[in-house]
Every structure is written in structure tokens, then in C-alpha cells.
Scaffold this active site. Structure first.
Site, short mmCIF file in Angstrom:
data_model
loop_
_atom_site.label_atom_id
_atom_site.label_comp_id
_atom_site.label_asym_id
_atom_site.label_seq_id
_atom_site.Cartn_x
_atom_site.Cartn_y
_atom_site.Cartn_z
N HIS A 1 -8.78 -8.17 -0.82
CA HIS A 1 -8.43 -8.49 0.56
C HIS A 1 -9.51 -9.40 1.14
CE1 HIS A 1 -5.71 -5.07 0.28
NE2 HIS A 1 -5.25 -5.30 1.49
N HIS B 1 0.83 -1.22 0.00
CA HIS B 1 0.00 0.00 0.00
C HIS B 1 0.86 1.26 0.00
CE1 HIS B 1 -3.91 -2.01 0.91
NE2 HIS B 1 -3.10 -2.94 1.39
N GLU C 1 -8.55 -12.21 6.32
CA GLU C 1 -7.59 -11.51 7.18
C GLU C 1 -8.29 -11.23 8.51
OE1 GLU C 1 -6.69 -7.57 5.77
OE2 GLU C 1 -4.87 -7.39 6.95
N ASP D 1 2.85 -5.65 2.83
CA ASP D 1 1.55 -5.01 3.04
C ASP D 1 1.72 -3.50 3.19
OD1 ASP D 1 -1.16 -4.78 3.28
OD2 ASP D 1 -1.30 -5.57 5.32
#
Ligand code: ZN
Length: 328
Positions: free
Chosen positions: A189, A13, A192, A270
Site C-alpha cells: 500500500h 481485504h 494513498e 479494497d
């Protein structure tokens, strides 16, 4: 061991990866202590929502063309130092409009900065535009249309990020259906903040080629088989998963099991700042905790480039670099 080895990173990100140098340049009043407290998450957050809170500090400093350019170029410097040779960088354009930029200007600025970053660093990269769980259907559609508009530039795909447990996927189904019709590569995503049921829901409604995280898929044997059968790639981010409490300790992480199951996986950071890590550091952790060797990292990098949203030409070029470096 892996110090000089080239790496691929698919899950990264932009707004969660600002170095202190660039923060200081954009906002000289932010001291290093403030940076550590508000940009970096502690080793343990309460949950994913608590972790994501840290992204707000970065997003605030990415509201003008100049700021977006600086942050993008800063990330290319970090990637080069980490010996990443191909990266897919993601961000949500619609949260960068506070100072009056249009969504098109936001994407154009990051897109152009990426071209410069690639030229100066030699790192190849693609850009993924994210919709966010809490977005409306309209915002999600706006984002997929930006991907379409910028197709053929550095923009290569579409993703859904943010709080999986807090918001359902209903608002985003239409945008992902559109992506499917338009042949746009998607990742999402899932698995998680929630378990296998969320991965199933995502696979059946959003049709992604890759899953961001997805490690909790291991809890469901049928799901593991489905992922293998459909050749769906998992973008695994070990440190981040411990911070967001997917697992208590690194020793409990299922990456080793998932790898041994023969699933297609890659290793990712990430969020380089929020997780206070580098890809080199993630490799070291896997080496220390699970005895991973060069062979494991070679396999993960080859899987990553196979599942990258890029041309066959770039894939072939990157693969030959990997083979040369790892099989020496
Ligand atoms: Zn992520």
C-alpha cells in the site's frame, strides 16, 4: 453492460468484507443499524486512519477457526455473485490471535476455507498475508515467515497495509528484503494517504511488483515513467479513495488519466463492507463518471491477471475466459 462480464480483483481485504448475513450468524446481537454504523464507513471519512477504524468490528468477529472459516466462505459467495473469476484476498494473520489461535492456525484455517470456497464457487483465488504499518520489525518478520511456511498452498504473496501517514516503513524493510531473497511476490500500500514521495520510498525499499492504490503517482512525471519502465501494476480502488479523502469527489479521481498514460492498472473494491461496494458497482461508477467502455475493463482485467501472483497455467485459463467474454 458489464453485468455479466467476468472480473479480476487483486486488492481485497478479508476482514473488511463481512456481509450482514455472516455478521448476524456470528453475532446475533448486532442489528442491521449497528452493522451499518460500525462496519460501513461514511462516504467521507476524515482520513485513512478514520476509515481503517471500521475494520476493527470485522476483526473482532474473526478470532476462532469457525469464525474465520465462515467469513472466508461468505466472501467467496460475494465474489461469485459479483462474477469475479479470480481474486487475491488479503489479511493480517497476527491480528486474529485474541482467542488463543496461533498465527499458523489462523493461516491454515483461512487457507483451508479458501480451498473449499474455490471448489464450491468456482472462483479461483490466492491469499496475500499482510504486515501492518504499526507492527514491530519482529511482527513483520513473523508474517513474512508465515508466507514462506505456506508457500505452495493458496498463499501467494506479502503486503504492507494500514496507516501509511501515521507510521514509517523502517520496521518493515528487513521483512521485504527477506521476501526478495526468497522470491516471494510482494505488493505494498502506498500513494494513498501520502503522495508520490511515499511511492518512491516504497519502491526503493520494499521492491514490490504492484502498488496498492498508488494513484497519487500521477503527480510525479518521473515516477509515472519509472512505473511504466519497471512494469509495476497499480491496484486502484476508486470508492475507497474518495472515502479516505485522497480526492474530494469521484470526478476528481485520476484513474482515467493514469489509464490514458498507459500505466498497468486494475479496478478493485479494497473493502466490500467498509466501502459498501461491489466490483460491479465500481465499474458502473467508472462508466458513468468517465465514460469507460468494455474495452477499458478488458484492458484492466488483462493487466490484472498478467500481474497476478499465480501460475502461468491459471493465468492462461483466466485470460481465455476474459477474451471469450469481452470480445464477443
Ligand atoms: Zn487496501
Amino acid at each position: 453492460m458489464s453485468n455479466t462480464l467476468p472480473k479480476i480483483e487483486l486488492h481485497l481485504h478479508l476482514d473488511c468484507s463481512l456481509s450482514y448475513d455472516i455478521v448476524k450468524k456470528i453475532a446475533p446481537n448486532i442489528t442491521e443499524n449497528v452493522y451499518k454504523a460500525s462496519f460501513i464507513a461514511p462516504p467521507k471519512c476524515t482520513d485513512l486512519a478514520d476509515y481503517i477504524e471500521r475494520a476493527i468490528s470485522g476483526v473482532k468477529l474473526m478470532q476462532t477457526k469457525e469464525q474465520l472459516k465462515l467469513v472466508t466462505l461468505d466472501l467467496f459467495d460475494q465474489l461469485k455473485k459479483d462474477n469475479v473469476i479470480y481474486a487475491e484476498i488479503r489479511f493480517a494473520p497476527l491480528i486474529h490471535l485474541d482467542k488463543g489461535l496461533t498465527p499458523e492456525e489462523v493461516v491454515e484455517t483461512v487457507n483451508d476455507a479458501m480451498t473449499i470456497g474455490m471448489e464450491t464457487s468456482g472462483v479461483k483465488a490466492g491469499l496475500i498475508l499482510c504486515t501492518l504499518r504499526h507492527f514491530s520489525e519482529e511482527q513483520s518478520m513473523r508474517t513474512i515467515k508465515l508466507v514462506e511456511q505456506f508457500k505452495g498452498t493458496n498463499v501467494v504473496g506479502f503486503d504492507i497495509a494500514a496507516d501509511e501517514a501515521g507510521f514509517p516503513i523502517a520496521n518493515h524493510v528487513t521483512a521485504f528484503q527477506r521476501a526478495k531473497r526468497k522470491n516471494i511476490s510482494c505488493t505494498a500500500h502506498a500513494g494513498e494517504a501520502k503522495g508520490p514521495e511515499s511511492v518512491w520510498e516504497t519502491l526503493t525499499n520494499l521492491y514490490p511488483k504492484r502498488i496498492g492504490h498508488g494513484v497519487r503517482s500521477y503527480e510525479d512525471k518521473n515516477l509515472v515513467n519509472f512505473l511504466k519502465e519497471k512494469n509495476i501494476h497499480l491496484e486502484v480502488c476508486p470508492t475507497s479513495n474518495i472515502q479516505t479523502n485522497v480526492y474530494d469527489r469521484l470526478e476528481d479521481h485520476k484513474i482515467n488519466e493514469v489509464y490514458n498514460e498507459g500505466l498497468s492498472i486494475s479496478v478493485n473494491t479494497d473493502a466490500r463492507t467498509i466501502s459498501n461496494t461491489t466490483l460491479e458497482n465500481e465499474y458502473t461508477i467508472l462508466k458513468d463518471k468517465f465514460g469507460w467502455t468494455k474495452m477499458h475493463f478488458f484492458k484492466c482485467n488483462m493487466e490484472a491477471i498478467d500481474h497476478a501472483f499465480t501460475s502461468n497455467e491459471i493465468k492462461a485459463e483466466i485470460k481465455s475466459k476474459l477474451i471469450e467474454a469481452y470480445q464477443k
